[in-house]
Design an enzyme around this catalytic site. Structure first.
Site, PDB file in Angstrom:
ATOM      1  N   PRO A 110       0.804  -1.239   0.000  1.00 23.57           N
ATOM      2  CG  PRO A 110      -0.986  -1.600   1.470  1.00 23.57           C
ATOM      3  CD  PRO A 110       0.343  -2.182   1.041  1.00 23.57           C
ATOM      4  CE1 TYR A 111       5.780   5.614   1.560  1.00 28.07           C
ATOM      5  CE2 TYR A 111       7.398   3.965   0.886  1.00 28.07           C
ATOM      6  CZ  TYR A 111       7.071   5.280   1.161  1.00 28.07           C
ATOM      7  OH  TYR A 111       8.019   6.266   1.051  1.00 28.07           O
ATOM      8  N   GLY A 112       3.774   1.828  -1.529  1.00 28.14           N
ATOM      9  CA  GLY A 112       4.176   2.082  -2.903  1.00 28.14           C
ATOM     10  C   GLY A 112       2.993   2.423  -3.798  1.00 28.14           C
TER      11      GLY A 112
END
Length: 393
Positions: A197-199
């Site tokens: 989710p960060y990327g």
């Protein structure tokens, strides 16, 4: 008649007295309240007023310091201190106390009304957008938080820039947008297929910025950087994550905590990756080099253009085991290491080809000795056993 004349004269005298009092009070208030120098646009080429979002954080505070070292930059930091620390801001305020150089605004970028008010009251020339939650492991546990904090908040910033005609954006992105490419090193043409989710949230923000730039004359620079280490060589700033976030934090902080005895040892996640020694391989970029790249990007931003650059060492990757050995030498401590299963959302090998930023912006990493960067960071860490102290002033 005499009574009426006397009454009229009295009214005139009272009115004159009241007017005098008002004028005196106005004069006093004018002397005491200086105008907000940050609300005025300086002539082109004199100074640039840069909004640094997340400027109380690790990378953002180093970027603010780097900007302020150049006399032609003024800086406004906006931060909600959820990850940043007021202690870093206080250090910057002591270093640059002269009026009109630095201001701090406590605000959350998720509050569109407040963000719009900040833009309305300040004449920004450019935005450096660092503010974001930024831990891969945490993003797999709290995906909605990451999409809101990174993607939604970036949209709020862009909308405020559009509303108030701020035309230059330097965006802090990440190699996590590439996911786990099949070919190394990573170039800017490597397909973006994030796996956490960060990327994904960062890539969504990039897409929004690029789409919006096509309809405007914005100058945009997107910097995708790799694993950040180190600290200010003069010992003024460093990295001080919250204790409760240690398990998600950077490996350098985890190494230092183990060396200091704060934690019983270092936990290395994953030893069965398809790498030379089975541990993850990363490209470790010194924070001082990184912020130099941001300042160069700002200087080279062109209206109507989008520049996208990888910011890495160009020296290939270093494995986690190699990193741990360098950390042991930097700290002089034989750190105990526990090897555990893989962390969700991680990838085996990621390192960059930064030739594009070298060729177009004349930037190359200068601090590529891993042990030396760790020694500088360790020196700051030892001198700040409790980081900057409490986050809130």
């Amino acid at each position: 008649m005499d009574i009426l004349k006397s009454y009229s004269t009295s009214r005139i005298l009272v009115a004159a007295l009241l007017l005098t009092v008002v004028l005196i009070l106005f004069k006093l208030s004018s002397d005491l309240i200086s105008p907000n120098v940050f609300s005025h646009q300086e002539p082109a080429g004199v100074t640039d007023h840069v909004l640094v979002t997340g400027g109380a954080g690790y990378i953002g505070s180093h970027a603010a310091l780097r900007l302020l070292k150049d006399s032609y930059h003024r800086v406004t930091i906006v931060d909600n201190l959820s990850r940043g620390n007021m202690g870093a801001v206080k250090i910057l305020q002591k270093l640059f106390p002269e009026p009109g150089r630095l201001q701090f605004i406590y605000a959350d970028l998720g509050d569109a009304k407040t963000v719009n008010k900040i833009f309305a009251e300040n004449a920004f020339d450019a935005v450096m957008h660092f503010a974001a939650v930024a831990y891969v492991g945490e993003s797999t546990l709290e995906p909605l938080r990451y999409y809101h904090n990174i993607t939604s908040n970036s949209l709020v910033v862009l909308e405020a820039m559009a509303e108030h005609n701020v035309k230059t954006l330097i965006y802090s992105s990440t190699c996590a947008t590439y996911g786990e490419p099949t070919k190394m090193p990573i170039t800017e043409e490597t397909p973006q297929m994030p796996i956490n989710p960060y990327g994904k949230a960062k890539k969504m923000s990039e897409d929004i910025i690029i789409d919006f730039s096509k309809t405007t004359n914005m100058a945009v620079m997107i910097l995708r950087y790799f694993n950040v280490i180190g600290s200010d060589p003069d010992g003024r700033l460093g990295e001080a994550p919250r204790p409760e976030l240690r398990e998600h934090g950077r490996i350098s902080g985890a190494c230092f905590d183990a060396a200091q005895g704060i934690t019983p040892g270092l936990e290395v996640r994953g030893t069965d990756y398809k790498t030379a020694d089975g541990t993850c391989v990363r490209d470790y970029i010194d924070v001082t080099d990184l912020v130099d790249a941001h300042v160069l990007a700002l200087a080279n931003a062109k209206p109507g253009k989008v520049g996208i650059y990888n910011v890495g060492t160009g020296k290939g990757g270093r494995s986690v085991k190699e990193f741990v050995e360098a950390c042991k030498k930097a700290t002089g401590v034989d750190i105990k290491v526990d090897y555990l299963s893989r962390r969700p959302g991680d990838y085996a090998e990621v390192f960059s080809d930064p030739s594009k930023i070298r060729d177009e912006l004349n930037w190359t990493a200068q601090r590529t000795d891993l042990q030396e960067s760790l020694e500088i960071a360790w020196k700051w860490h030892k001198a700040h056993l409790n980081g900057y102290g409490p986050s809130m002033a």
